[in-house]
Design an enzyme around this catalytic site. Structure first.
Site, PDB file in Angstrom:
ATOM      1  N   ASP A 262      46.412  41.994  39.868  1.00  0.00           N
ATOM      2  CA  ASP A 262      47.687  41.598  39.289  1.00  0.00           C
ATOM      3  C   ASP A 262      47.382  40.911  37.952  1.00  0.00           C
ATOM      4  OD1 ASP A 262      50.755  40.432  40.845  1.00  0.00           O
ATOM      5  OD2 ASP A 262      50.317  41.035  38.796  1.00  0.00           O
TER       6      ASP A 262
HETATM    7  C1  GLC Z   1      53.371  40.515  37.579  1.00  0.00           C
HETATM    8  C2  GLC Z   1      53.717  40.783  39.037  1.00  0.00           C
HETATM    9  C3  GLC Z   1      53.455  42.177  39.494  1.00  0.00           C
HETATM   10  C4  GLC Z   1      53.687  43.129  38.350  1.00  0.00           C
HETATM   11  C5  GLC Z   1      52.615  42.850  37.305  1.00  0.00           C
HETATM   12  C6  GLC Z   1      52.757  43.743  36.081  1.00  0.00           C
HETATM   13  O1  GLC Z   1      52.730  39.279  37.471  1.00  0.00           O
HETATM   14  O2  GLC Z   1      53.144  39.909  39.982  1.00  0.00           O
HETATM   15  O3  GLC Z   1      54.323  42.449  40.603  1.00  0.00           O
HETATM   16  O4  GLC Z   1      53.598  44.474  38.800  1.00  0.00           O
HETATM   17  O5  GLC Z   1      52.611  41.488  36.890  1.00  0.00           O
HETATM   18  O6  GLC Z   1      53.957  43.492  35.446  1.00  0.00           O
END
Ligand code: GLC
Length: 729
Positions: A262
């Site tokens: 993430d």
């Molecule tokens: C964010 C979220 C995740 C998302 C990612 C990209 O922090 O936790 O769900 O897909 O970043 O945007």
């Protein structure tokens, strides 16, 4: 490109090129107009921009084409850049938020919705979405419950699997499909205190029996990616956990695709106190098997050095890089790096797309109360009052590529149905109390007092004119989603004041709740003649809501998550353990597991929902009283639409394993079927019960069933029905 050629490409790449394929940087590095969904870590160096394997947060075929052209020219092996985006419930046509989609109990509808999202996103140059979110959520304080499909492992399994199938279709080379990414692995929804990014403490058996199930079922559909979660589990950050990422994900689930972190999660191993610096974090990420580092800078800064020092082997690096190259190859990007970038204009919302979204909204609405059948609305003087009555802001905080202008508001849809002369509207109050904290910062209204006095006066005049007030209230979309945990599930005081003041007019009140999470609705229930959950319904929100309240279609949603009496009950879920002192139906309650000041169960339980018609369940039976390993028992019930309108019913099968080597929940959803029935129609609904459905993580730490007595309910919610009994031999 064939596998051999891919291997040759890999062998021909420099160490720097290989490392950079494992680096994802924000779309803002390529175009300033990008959606930033994390904490930005400053500008990437030029060499990183030139060689990074993927980027996220930008879309639009014309600008991505320009970026890809420049990128391909610069790249020594002309390996295409991959564009990823959070398309979690809509790209142009925004569907109900995932919690609302869970309420449909209709995986087919969810699959079709995902296919629509993929088609629109792919036409805008997107190669992959960061969806489905398969996190099991039992805590309404956690704002990301909005992005889940709820508290049940079976429902979440069906929904996550359906989304992977919808996004990816049967052939990823088909330009109408995009890569799916199952997230957030794992157990992100169990954050302590419901506070986002917090630690989770879970026994292995709870992890395996509940939290891992939906990820596992979704991974059976071969998603291109899995995303690591921010939380630590039992003290080990998921993004650095070899138990989760190697033993469970790769060995047990057999996941062969790309594991992406993430946003910044590799670097956050330092904040967790698990890595001493970025280099150590990069090592721990690679050791756990994280292929792509999203936006932390650890891999781009230190992975090359780690390989040169031998801390990360060339084999480990090559394995990760080959998975990324395979992912690009499966999309056909080597043959067509401009896939989806040939459109001169953005995809438009189609009539078919709107119809699909409208039906999804109607199927997601959950009718909780309908006293004296005040719904469907009579064609008389109806007033649409409240901050959600005449607003186009009906999509969630995770639908940034959708545009509010495309949304049909409740008021616009009401005008189409009833005509301007028969209805009126008033805002009634501001969306928020004076100082509201949202994911996007504090909202302070200077003239809040006067503004609300004026709005209230206007609303009461409108209510006096009306026969029925349709009160449109709830939680603003900026108060659910990422980093929006709350300790209160109360509606804003200003909205509660509005409903109390309208109640004094004596008019009938139909309350529509727009929300991304369960809220405390005890007071609202007492004040409302009808009460319906509309979630965050998206582009066709107004039409879907009016289709139901006007009676064009009957409400058919069922709660995918428990609505509590009070936040003090959270985390709350129906599939709880009985305890040694279960609270009996009737007293005495002394020395039993209970609260002195609240019920144990939900105000509105999982699986609950009303229709405009009524359904009778009768003649529930089992085809046998004993089950052995290679047989099946048929559980069946007769269902009759005993009302006078057409309606859909979701027949639910629950099972309880009465005695086990570990304690077992009071009941667990084991199947569900949503069927539409004409008035007077009746049919037999049946389910097959097989031994494998009865398996659990036993005290011997094996995934097995155990002989003994089982109870079965075939009913209309997690608290309904009378138990039938069978034994597993
Ligand atoms: C964010 C979220 C995740 C998302 C990612 C990209 O922090 O936790 O769900 O897909 O970043 O945007």
């Amino acid at each position: 490109m064939d596998k051999e050629a891919l291997k040759e490409l890999l062998n021909d790449m420099s160490l720097e090129e290989k490392v950079m394929q494992l680096v994802q940087i924000p779309g803002s590095e390529y175009d300033s107009d990008a959606e930033i969904t994390g904490i930005e870590r400053g500008q990437a160096k030029d060499r990183v921009k030139r060689l990074a394997g993927s980027t996220l947060g930008i879309w639009g075929s014309r600008r991505l084409r320009k970026i890809q052209e420049e990128y391909m020219k610069e790249h020594p092996h002309h390996i295409p850049l991959m564009f990823m985006l959070d398309v979690i419930h809509g790209h142009k046509t925004v569907l109900p938020c995932p919690l609302g989609q869970g309420a449909t109990f209709d995986p087919d509808a969810v699959r079709k919705g995902a296919a629509l999202q993929a088609m629109e996103a792919a036409a805008d140059g997107v190669h992959a979405t960061f969806s489905p979110m398969a996190d099991l959520c039992r805590d309404a304080r956690w704002g990301r419950i909005m992005e889940s499909t709820g508290e049940d492992k079976l429902l979440n399994s069906f929904m996550a699997a359906a989304m992977v199938e919808g996004y990816q279709g049967g052939d990823l080379k088909d330009p109408a499909h995009i890569d799916a990414c199952v997230k957030h692995f794992a157990a992100y929804g169990a954050a302590e205190g419901g506070r986002d990014y917090n630690n989770t403490e879970l026994s292995e058996h709870t992890l395996r029996e509940y939290y891992l199930r939906a990820y596992g079922e979704a991974i059976k559909k071969d998603p291109a990616m899995v995303m690591t979660s921010f939380n630590s589990i039992n003290g080990i950050p998921a993004t650095g956990s070899t138990f989760l990422m190697k033993k469970i994900l790769r060995e047990e689930f057999g996941f062969k695709g790309v594991l992406i972190s993430d946003w910044g999660a590799v670097g956050e191993l330092i904040n967790h106190g698990y890595a001493k610096d970025q280099k150590d974090a990069a090592l721990k990420g690679m050791t756990a098997g994280v292929d792509i580092d999203m936006c932390s800078g650890c891999y781009s800064g230190y992975l090359e050095e780690l390989v040169k020092e031998g801390a990360v082997s060339h084999e480990m690096l090559d394995e990760a890089v080959l998975r990324v190259l395979n992912m690009k190859n499966d999309l056909g990007l080597f043959e067509d790096p401009f896939r989806g970038l040939d459109k001169e204009s953005a995809p438009v919302i189609t009539k078919e797309g709107r119809l699909l979204a409208r039906e999804a909204v109607a199927g997601s609405l959950v009718l909780l109360e309908n006293k004296e059948k005040v719904l469907p609305l009579k064609n008389e003087k109806n007033a649409f009052i409240g901050p959600f009555a005449d607003t186009k802001r009906l999509q969630s905080s995770w639908a940034f590529s959708g545009e509010d202008d495309n949304t049909v508001s409740v008021w616009e849809a009401a005008l189409e149905v009833y005509g301007a002369e028969n209805i009126r509207t008033a805002a009634g109050c501001t969306m928020f109390d004076q100082d509201a904290v949202t994911a996007r910062g504090i909202r302070h209204l200077d003239n809040w007092q006067e503004e609300n006095e004026r709005l209230l006066r206007e609303a009461l005049e409108t209510a006096e004119w009306a026969d029925t007030v349709v009160l449109c209230i709830g939680e603003d979309s900026t108060q659910s989603g990422e980093a929006t945990s709350k300790v209160s599930l109360q509606l804003p005081a200003v909205q509660l004041k509005l409903i109390n003041e309208i109640k004094k007019t004596g008019k009938r009140i139909v309350t529509l709740i727009f929300t991304g999470r369960p809220l405390e609705l005890k007071e609202v229930r007492e004040l409302s003649d009808a009460l319906m959950i509309c979630w965050l319904p998206g582009t066709e929100g107004g039409h879907g809501v009016l289709d139901v309240i006007s009676g064009k279609t009957s409400p058919s949603g069922r709660l995918p998550v428990s609505f509590p009496y009070t936040v003090g009950q959270e985390p709350l879920h129906y599939d709880a353990y009985p305890t040694g002192r279960p609270k009996p139906e009737k007293g005495p309650f002394e020395y039993t597991s209970r609260y002195l000041d609240c019920e144990n169960g939900a105000l509105y339980p999982f699986g609950y929902g009303l229709s405009y018609t009524s359904f009778e369940y009768y003649d529930a039976k089992l085809s046998a009283e004993e089950l052995s390993a290679n047989e099946a028992i048929t559980a069946s019930v007769r269902v009759r639409n005993s009302g006078n309108t057409k309606g859909s019913v979701t027949v639910q099968l629950y099972i309880r394993d009465v005695t086990g080597s570990r304690v077992r929940p009071v009941r667990e959803l084991a199947g569900f079927k949503k069927i539409s029935m004409d008035p007077g129609a009746e049919e037999t609904v049946s389910f097959e019960i097989k031994e494998e459905m009865l398996r659990f993580w036993t005290a011997e730490e094996k995934w097995e069933s155990e002989a003994g007595k089982f109870l079965v309910w075939i009913c209309d919610s997690s608290v309904g029905g009378k138990p039938l009994e069978f034994s597993l031999r």
